[in-house]
Design a protein around this motif. Structure first.
Motif, PDB file in Angstrom:
ATOM      1  N   LYS A 188     -34.834  23.955 -59.349  1.00 25.65           N
ATOM      2  CA  LYS A 188     -34.321  23.983 -60.713  1.00 25.65           C
ATOM      3  C   LYS A 188     -35.126  24.972 -61.545  1.00 25.65           C
ATOM      4  O   LYS A 188     -36.252  25.339 -61.212  1.00 25.65           O
ATOM      5  CB  LYS A 188     -34.356  22.598 -61.357  1.00 25.65           C
ATOM      6  N   ARG A 189     -34.495  25.404 -62.609  1.00 30.20           N
ATOM      7  CA  ARG A 189     -35.162  26.233 -63.614  1.00 30.20           C
ATOM      8  C   ARG A 189     -34.856  25.566 -64.944  1.00 30.20           C
ATOM      9  O   ARG A 189     -33.688  25.434 -65.317  1.00 30.20           O
ATOM     10  CB  ARG A 189     -34.643  27.665 -63.566  1.00 30.20           C
ATOM     11  N   GLY A 190     -35.895  25.094 -65.613  1.00 32.84           N
ATOM     12  CA  GLY A 190     -35.677  24.282 -66.808  1.00 32.84           C
ATOM     13  C   GLY A 190     -34.962  23.008 -66.384  1.00 32.84           C
ATOM     14  O   GLY A 190     -35.364  22.352 -65.435  1.00 32.84           O
ATOM     15  N   ASP A 191     -33.870  22.680 -67.061  1.00 28.91           N
ATOM     16  CA  ASP A 191     -33.077  21.506 -66.684  1.00 28.91           C
ATOM     17  C   ASP A 191     -31.885  21.877 -65.810  1.00 28.91           C
ATOM     18  O   ASP A 191     -31.086  21.016 -65.452  1.00 28.91           O
ATOM     19  CB  ASP A 191     -32.572  20.781 -67.939  1.00 28.91           C
ATOM     20  N   ALA A 192     -31.730  23.161 -65.491  1.00 26.29           N
ATOM     21  CA  ALA A 192     -30.573  23.629 -64.719  1.00 26.29           C
ATOM     22  C   ALA A 192     -30.865  23.588 -63.223  1.00 26.29           C
ATOM     23  O   ALA A 192     -31.802  24.239 -62.744  1.00 26.29           O
ATOM     24  CB  ALA A 192     -30.212  25.054 -65.144  1.00 26.29           C
ATOM     25  N   MET A 193     -30.064  22.824 -62.506  1.00 23.84           N
ATOM     26  CA  MET A 193     -30.219  22.708 -61.068  1.00 23.84           C
ATOM     27  C   MET A 193     -29.540  23.880 -60.357  1.00 23.84           C
ATOM     28  O   MET A 193     -28.406  24.248 -60.697  1.00 23.84           O
ATOM     29  CB  MET A 193     -29.595  21.398 -60.568  1.00 23.84           C
ATOM     30  N   LEU A 194     -30.212  24.455 -59.365  1.00 21.30           N
ATOM     31  CA  LEU A 194     -29.622  25.525 -58.568  1.00 21.30           C
ATOM     32  C   LEU A 194     -28.325  25.053 -57.929  1.00 21.30           C
ATOM     33  O   LEU A 194     -27.331  25.789 -57.915  1.00 21.30           O
ATOM     34  CB  LEU A 194     -30.596  25.991 -57.481  1.00 21.30           C
ATOM     35  N   SER A 195     -28.298  23.851 -57.401  1.00 31.15           N
ATOM     36  CA  SER A 195     -27.102  23.356 -56.717  1.00 31.15           C
ATOM     37  C   SER A 195     -25.884  23.397 -57.635  1.00 31.15           C
ATOM     38  O   SER A 195     -24.798  23.806 -57.206  1.00 31.15           O
ATOM     39  CB  SER A 195     -27.328  21.931 -56.189  1.00 31.15           C
ATOM     40  N   ASP A 196     -26.045  23.023 -58.899  1.00 27.22           N
ATOM     41  CA  ASP A 196     -24.922  23.069 -59.832  1.00 27.22           C
ATOM     42  C   ASP A 196     -24.411  24.489 -60.021  1.00 27.22           C
ATOM     43  O   ASP A 196     -23.204  24.729 -60.052  1.00 27.22           O
ATOM     44  CB  ASP A 196     -25.325  22.487 -61.191  1.00 27.22           C
ATOM     45  N   GLU A 197     -25.325  25.444 -60.137  1.00 27.57           N
ATOM     46  CA  GLU A 197     -24.916  26.832 -60.350  1.00 27.57           C
ATOM     47  C   GLU A 197     -24.149  27.384 -59.145  1.00 27.57           C
ATOM     48  O   GLU A 197     -23.100  28.008 -59.289  1.00 27.57           O
ATOM     49  CB  GLU A 197     -26.123  27.716 -60.648  1.00 27.57           C
ATOM     50  N   ILE A 198     -24.648  27.148 -57.939  1.00 24.25           N
ATOM     51  CA  ILE A 198     -23.987  27.650 -56.733  1.00 24.25           C
ATOM     52  C   ILE A 198     -22.610  26.990 -56.577  1.00 24.25           C
ATOM     53  O   ILE A 198     -21.626  27.651 -56.249  1.00 24.25           O
ATOM     54  CB  ILE A 198     -24.864  27.418 -55.487  1.00 24.25           C
ATOM     55  N   LEU A 199     -22.540  25.692 -56.836  1.00 22.79           N
ATOM     56  CA  LEU A 199     -21.257  24.992 -56.751  1.00 22.79           C
ATOM     57  C   LEU A 199     -20.280  25.498 -57.814  1.00 22.79           C
ATOM     58  O   LEU A 199     -19.101  25.717 -57.520  1.00 22.79           O
ATOM     59  CB  LEU A 199     -21.467  23.484 -56.904  1.00 22.79           C
ATOM     60  N   ASP A 200     -20.767  25.716 -59.029  1.00 20.93           N
ATOM     61  CA  ASP A 200     -19.906  26.210 -60.105  1.00 20.93           C
ATOM     62  C   ASP A 200     -19.348  27.598 -59.797  1.00 20.93           C
ATOM     63  O   ASP A 200     -18.248  27.935 -60.249  1.00 20.93           O
ATOM     64  CB  ASP A 200     -20.657  26.241 -61.439  1.00 20.93           C
ATOM     65  N   GLN A 201     -20.087  28.393 -59.036  1.00 26.06           N
ATOM     66  CA  GLN A 201     -19.615  29.728 -58.650  1.00 26.06           C
ATOM     67  C   GLN A 201     -18.618  29.676 -57.487  1.00 26.06           C
ATOM     68  O   GLN A 201     -18.080  30.703 -57.094  1.00 26.06           O
ATOM     69  CB  GLN A 201     -20.800  30.623 -58.266  1.00 26.06           C
TER      70      GLN A 201
END
Length: 130
Positions: A100-113
């Motif tokens: 994660k970076r801050g409160d943003a999870m990497l998994s959420d970003e990759i899934l959202d893309q």
């Protein structure tokens, strides 16, 4: 947030990553959900990325996109890796970590893309091919 946040110790990582096989870094991206840091192989949890040795051309293209997106995210600045100095390991000897970076999870970003599938109970793997 799709994946439960780990609530223990987090390790800060601040280094440059390349795709594995390229020179110039102690960290590299093996594929869309696995990285190396020195001699440590780390499986990122929270999502399942397509395989570079996929079953069809579509999966291979998506796997390359996921790997590049992961490299770009890692190189955006310092991030946190779960489980501190005592991570769990999978059956292949890889450390299992959330990023994660801050409160943003990497998994959420990759899934959202749209570059990966959710993982965990009830999710089927694969299905990348038309």
């Amino acid at each position: 947030m799709r994946y439960p946040l780990y609530e223990g110790e987090w390790e800060t990582v601040d280094m440059h990553f390349t795709l594995c096989g390229e020179r110039g870094s102690l960290g590299c991206v093996i594929d869309g959900d696995t990285i190396m840091i020195a001699n440590r192989k780390i499986r990122i949890t929270g999502y399942n990325a397509p395989e570079l040795k996929g079953e069809c051309a579509e999966e291979i293209v998506l796997a390359k996109q996921a790997s590049s997106a992961l490299r770009d995210w890692l190189n955006d600045g310092p991030f946190l890796m779960s489980d501190g100095s005592d991570p769990p390991f999978d059956q292949y000897g890889r450390e299992l970590r959330e990023l994660k970076r801050g409160d943003a999870m990497l998994s959420d970003e990759i899934l959202d893309q749209g570059l990966a599938q959710e993982s965990g109970w009830g999710f089927e793997r694969g299905g990348w091919c038309g």
